[in-house]
Design an enzyme around this catalytic site. Structure first.
Site, PDB file in Angstrom:
ATOM      1  N   LYS A 174      -1.351  -2.118 -19.184  1.00 42.87           N
ATOM      2  CA  LYS A 174      -0.189  -1.340 -18.727  1.00 42.87           C
ATOM      3  C   LYS A 174       1.016  -1.533 -19.645  1.00 42.87           C
ATOM      4  O   LYS A 174       1.807  -0.616 -19.845  1.00 42.87           O
ATOM      5  CB  LYS A 174       0.192  -1.747 -17.310  1.00 42.87           C
ATOM      6  CG  LYS A 174      -0.793  -1.309 -16.234  1.00 42.87           C
ATOM      7  CD  LYS A 174      -0.232  -1.626 -14.861  1.00 42.87           C
ATOM      8  CE  LYS A 174      -1.303  -1.763 -13.815  1.00 42.87           C
ATOM      9  NZ  LYS A 174      -1.778  -0.536 -13.218  1.00 42.87           N
ATOM     10  N   GLU A 228       8.849  -4.601 -13.062  1.00 36.48           N
ATOM     11  CA  GLU A 228       9.465  -3.275 -13.123  1.00 36.48           C
ATOM     12  C   GLU A 228      10.498  -3.172 -12.010  1.00 36.48           C
ATOM     13  O   GLU A 228      10.392  -3.852 -11.002  1.00 36.48           O
ATOM     14  CB  GLU A 228       8.402  -2.177 -12.860  1.00 36.48           C
ATOM     15  CG  GLU A 228       7.546  -1.812 -14.040  1.00 36.48           C
ATOM     16  CD  GLU A 228       6.493  -0.760 -13.680  1.00 36.48           C
ATOM     17  OE1 GLU A 228       6.476  -0.244 -12.545  1.00 36.48           O
ATOM     18  OE2 GLU A 228       5.676  -0.469 -14.558  1.00 36.48           O
ATOM     19  N   ARG A 283     -10.482   7.327 -17.234  1.00 30.02           N
ATOM     20  CA  ARG A 283     -11.798   7.540 -16.613  1.00 30.02           C
ATOM     21  C   ARG A 283     -11.671   8.677 -15.614  1.00 30.02           C
ATOM     22  O   ARG A 283     -10.566   9.166 -15.369  1.00 30.02           O
ATOM     23  CB  ARG A 283     -12.194   6.273 -15.849  1.00 30.02           C
ATOM     24  CG  ARG A 283     -11.113   5.902 -14.841  1.00 30.02           C
ATOM     25  CD  ARG A 283     -11.507   4.782 -13.904  1.00 30.02           C
ATOM     26  NE  ARG A 283     -10.344   4.207 -13.246  1.00 30.02           N
ATOM     27  CZ  ARG A 283      -9.812   4.638 -12.112  1.00 30.02           C
ATOM     28  NH1 ARG A 283     -10.322   5.678 -11.496  1.00 30.02           N
ATOM     29  NH2 ARG A 283      -8.755   4.044 -11.585  1.00 30.02           N
TER      30      ARG A 283
HETATM   31  P1  ADP Z   1      -3.012   0.412 -10.194  1.00 30.95           P
HETATM   32  O1  ADP Z   1      -3.440   0.209 -11.591  1.00 30.95           O
HETATM   33  O2  ADP Z   1      -3.428  -0.678  -9.298  1.00 30.95           O
HETATM   34  O3  ADP Z   1      -3.331   1.787  -9.697  1.00 30.95           O
HETATM   35  P2  ADP Z   1      -0.245   1.299 -10.488  1.00 30.95           P
HETATM   36  O4  ADP Z   1       0.642   0.787 -11.545  1.00 30.95           O
HETATM   37  O5  ADP Z   1      -0.801   2.660 -10.678  1.00 30.95           O
HETATM   38  O6  ADP Z   1      -1.415   0.263 -10.243  1.00 30.95           O
HETATM   39  O7  ADP Z   1       0.523   1.242  -9.087  1.00 30.95           O
HETATM   40  C1  ADP Z   1      -0.143   1.452  -7.864  1.00 30.95           C
HETATM   41  C2  ADP Z   1       0.845   1.906  -6.794  1.00 30.95           C
HETATM   42  O8  ADP Z   1       1.880   0.949  -6.612  1.00 30.95           O
HETATM   43  C3  ADP Z   1       1.575   3.199  -7.119  1.00 30.95           C
HETATM   44  O9  ADP Z   1       0.834   4.340  -6.762  1.00 30.95           O
HETATM   45  C4  ADP Z   1       2.848   3.057  -6.322  1.00 30.95           C
HETATM   46  O10 ADP Z   1       2.643   3.406  -4.975  1.00 30.95           O
HETATM   47  C5  ADP Z   1       3.135   1.586  -6.384  1.00 30.95           C
HETATM   48  N1  ADP Z   1       4.054   1.278  -7.499  1.00 30.95           N
HETATM   49  C6  ADP Z   1       3.724   0.886  -8.739  1.00 30.95           C
HETATM   50  N2  ADP Z   1       4.805   0.680  -9.518  1.00 30.95           N
HETATM   51  C7  ADP Z   1       5.883   0.926  -8.747  1.00 30.95           C
HETATM   52  C8  ADP Z   1       7.301   0.888  -8.951  1.00 30.95           C
HETATM   53  N3  ADP Z   1       7.843   0.524 -10.124  1.00 30.95           N
HETATM   54  N4  ADP Z   1       8.094   1.236  -7.918  1.00 30.95           N
HETATM   55  C9  ADP Z   1       7.579   1.594  -6.726  1.00 30.95           C
HETATM   56  N5  ADP Z   1       6.268   1.644  -6.464  1.00 30.95           N
HETATM   57  C10 ADP Z   1       5.412   1.325  -7.454  1.00 30.95           C
HETATM   58  P1  ADP Z   2      -8.239   6.061  -8.451  1.00 26.44           P
HETATM   59  O1  ADP Z   2      -7.261   5.429  -9.404  1.00 26.44           O
HETATM   60  O2  ADP Z   2      -9.413   6.684  -9.080  1.00 26.44           O
HETATM   61  O3  ADP Z   2      -7.579   6.887  -7.448  1.00 26.44           O
HETATM   62  P2  ADP Z   2      -8.519   3.500  -7.274  1.00 26.44           P
HETATM   63  O4  ADP Z   2      -7.325   3.036  -8.020  1.00 26.44           O
HETATM   64  O5  ADP Z   2      -8.538   3.379  -5.801  1.00 26.44           O
HETATM   65  O6  ADP Z   2      -8.879   4.970  -7.605  1.00 26.44           O
HETATM   66  O7  ADP Z   2      -9.784   2.779  -7.914  1.00 26.44           O
HETATM   67  C1  ADP Z   2     -11.058   3.368  -7.881  1.00 26.44           C
HETATM   68  C2  ADP Z   2     -12.099   2.335  -7.664  1.00 26.44           C
HETATM   69  O8  ADP Z   2     -12.192   1.506  -8.773  1.00 26.44           O
HETATM   70  C3  ADP Z   2     -11.857   1.454  -6.487  1.00 26.44           C
HETATM   71  O9  ADP Z   2     -13.106   1.162  -5.955  1.00 26.44           O
HETATM   72  C4  ADP Z   2     -11.191   0.228  -7.091  1.00 26.44           C
HETATM   73  O10 ADP Z   2     -11.486  -0.915  -6.329  1.00 26.44           O
HETATM   74  C5  ADP Z   2     -11.849   0.180  -8.437  1.00 26.44           C
HETATM   75  N1  ADP Z   2     -10.983  -0.238  -9.532  1.00 26.44           N
HETATM   76  C6  ADP Z   2      -9.946   0.435 -10.054  1.00 26.44           C
HETATM   77  N2  ADP Z   2      -9.441  -0.188 -11.119  1.00 26.44           N
HETATM   78  C7  ADP Z   2     -10.169  -1.316 -11.286  1.00 26.44           C
HETATM   79  C8  ADP Z   2     -10.145  -2.384 -12.226  1.00 26.44           C
HETATM   80  N3  ADP Z   2      -9.276  -2.446 -13.222  1.00 26.44           N
HETATM   81  N4  ADP Z   2     -11.054  -3.373 -12.075  1.00 26.44           N
HETATM   82  C9  ADP Z   2     -11.949  -3.317 -11.085  1.00 26.44           C
HETATM   83  N5  ADP Z   2     -12.030  -2.324 -10.182  1.00 26.44           N
HETATM   84  C10 ADP Z   2     -11.158  -1.345 -10.263  1.00 26.44           C
HETATM   85 MG    MG Z   3      -2.685   3.527 -10.580  1.00 24.99          MG
END
Ligand code: ADP
Ligand code: ADP
Ligand code: MG
Length: 473
Positions: free
Chosen positions: A115, A200, A292
């Protein structure tokens, strides 16, 4: 065109990929752990290969998977989502074995998988990012506290290598900072074998808006509009909507152009998603890119009429994109609800076990992507999502009605599922108005759980009984 694809995944996404292969007259190979031998993807694929007697190892061991692909005569590997799908080392191994990787190349995954690196590339390319820092691990707690103060509470701590909602902590006051920072590091190490944590600004009450990208190997990049994924529990999506019921045409155009610029900045190829946060003032910030296919790709397929998995395969096999941005038109609204085998009344703990009744919803504009069937025993080792219910209608309002109707029909017995909970969401006035942000579920959790869960259960049972009698059960 490719002739045989090995699917390095399980569950509904493996089934979805097998279907795409069949539509394109491509042979499919399923890999499976012993615990998965009765799973749907094994039954549906043209060929299958038991990769390990350990429930998880086979889906996570790059060498074993590449070896299986060679042994089975596959010419490509589709990683699905989760597992090794965003693992650059795996993508590299696949390519080194002269197999085709159905996804962006390993260098792009490396750049966007972290990230932090992604944030700095975006910043260099003039794309707005959430205000924040680089990894903080080398700094003293005092320095970290100073930085948090400068950014202003609440702040959010994130694992650089994180995904799936894991390794994320919101901190509202200085006294909680140290404990959360350490917990975040531990979680990051446990899940992602990398304990880099950065900070952040926590954007209050944002919407999660993401754009689907499609890019071929020749520099052509388009977006397929957005999905609103603000309905989340603990940073994991539960309901997704395409297009967003709230954003204006002008904002859509600007965000879409930014998403395409983000993809171009890293010479992205194949399908991918650029995730943004949108604040109260319609300012948007790049959050991350998922390199992906995503769980919720189906709603984009429904509004655009494009088969995303099919497109992934065709792009990977070297086809030029025969679409320009102007060709992309959408029709109506699609909503996806993730049906998880979980006990909502017990903190959503997974509830695996034997499915004794299974009746998926049907009817016009209702789609079910699932991997379970009557008498299937859901194994306890994997993600608890067992079905995705996707509906489409001409307006957002009608799509919510249809989702509600389809959830009423959808009958799974033997294991507890999120179906009654999802119905309660459908009945929520703010959800129906399209008036929600990422705090929606946490704010309303108590009432959504308690509200008539029993009642909806009864209704489900009544409908199931009626259907069963109609089906002569
Ligand atoms: P992941 O890789 O687990 O999907 P993300 O960085 O996409 O992580 O963040 C997952 C969720 O967390 C976002 O969809 C949002 O709801 C919340 N989130 C992430 N960053 C922020 C932020 N800076 N402020 C508020 N909510 C956040
Ligand atoms: P999407 O981003 O496709 O909406 P999710 O963030 O919920 O979906 O992740 C999709 C699936 O992949 C879930 O089953 C989650 O547990 C898994 N997943 C997502 N990112 C990772 C990661 N970096 N390592 C392991 N599992 C992951
Ligand atoms: Mg995300």
């Amino acid at each position: 065109m490719l002739s045989k694809i090995l699917i390095a995944n399980r569950g509904e996404i493996a089934v979805r990929i097998i279907r795409a292969c069949r539509d394109l007259h491509i042979q499919s190979v399923a890999i499976y752990s012993r615990a998965d031998r009765d799973s749907m993807h094994v039954k549906m694929a043209d060929e299958s290969y038991e990769i390990s007697d350990d429930p998880l190892r086979g889906y996570l061991d790059a060498d074993l998977i590449v070896e299986a692909a060679i042994k089975m005569g596959a010419d490509a590997i589709h990683p699905g989502y989760g597992f090794l799908s965003e693992n650059a080392a795996f993508a590299r191994k696949v390519q080194e074995a002269k197999l085709i990787w159905i996804g962006p190349n390993a260098d792009v995954i490396t750049k966007m998988g972290d990230k932090n690196q992604a944030r700095s590339i975006m910043q260099q390319n003039g794309i707005p990012i959430v205000p924040g820092t680089e990894p903080l691990n080398h700094l003293s707690m005092e320095k970290i506290a100073k930085i948090a103060q400068k950014i202003g509470y609440p702040v959010i701590l994130k694992a650089s290598a994180g995904g799936g909602g894991r390794g994320i902590r919101v901190v509202t006051q200085e006294q909680d900072l140290e404990e959360n920072f350490n917990a975040c590091k531990r979680e990051a190490m446990a899940f992602f074998k990398n304990d880099d944590v950065f900070m952040e600004k926590y954007i209050s009450n944002p919407r999660h808006i993401e754009f689907q990208i499609l890019a071929d190997n020749y520099g052509n990049v388009i977006h397929l509009m957005e999905r609103d994924c603000s309905i989340q529990r603990r940073h994991q999506k539960l309901i997704e909507i395409a297009p967003s019921p709230l954003i204006s045409e002008d904002l859509r155009r600007r965000m879409g152009a930014t998403a395409v610029a983000a993809a171009k900045a890293v010479h992205y190829t194949n399908a991918g998603t650029v995730e943004f946060l949108l604040d109260d003032y319609n300012r948007f910030y790049f959050m991350e890119m998922n390199t992906r296919i995503q769980v919720e790709h189906g709603i984009t397929e429904e509004i655009t009429g494009l088969d995303l998995i099919g497109r992934q395969i065709r792009i990977a096999s070297g086809e030029i994109l025969d679409l320009t941005q102007n060709d992309i038109r959408t029709q109506g609204y699609a909503i996806e609800a993730r049906i998880n085998a979980e006990d909502v009344n017990n903190d959503f703990v997974p509830n695996p076990g034997k499915v004794t009744t299974y009746y998926p919803a049907l009817g016009p504009f209702v789609r079910v992507d699932s991997c379970i069937y009557k008498d299937y025993v859901i194994p306890p080792f994997y993600d608890s999502m067992v079905a995705k219910l996707i509906v489409r209608a001409s307006s957002y309002d009608l799509a919510v009605n249809k989702l509600d109707r389809a959830l009423q029909e959808f009958t799974i017995r033997g294991v507890k599922t999120t179906i009654p909970f999802l119905r309660n969401i459908c009945e929520d006035k703010d959800f129906r108005r399209g008036d929600f942000d990422t705090s929606f579920l946490e704010t309303k959790m108590d009432s959504l759980i308690s509200e008539d869960s029993k009642n909806t259960d009864d209704m489900v049972v009544a409908i199931a009984a009626a259907i069963a009698s109609r089906c002569g059960e």
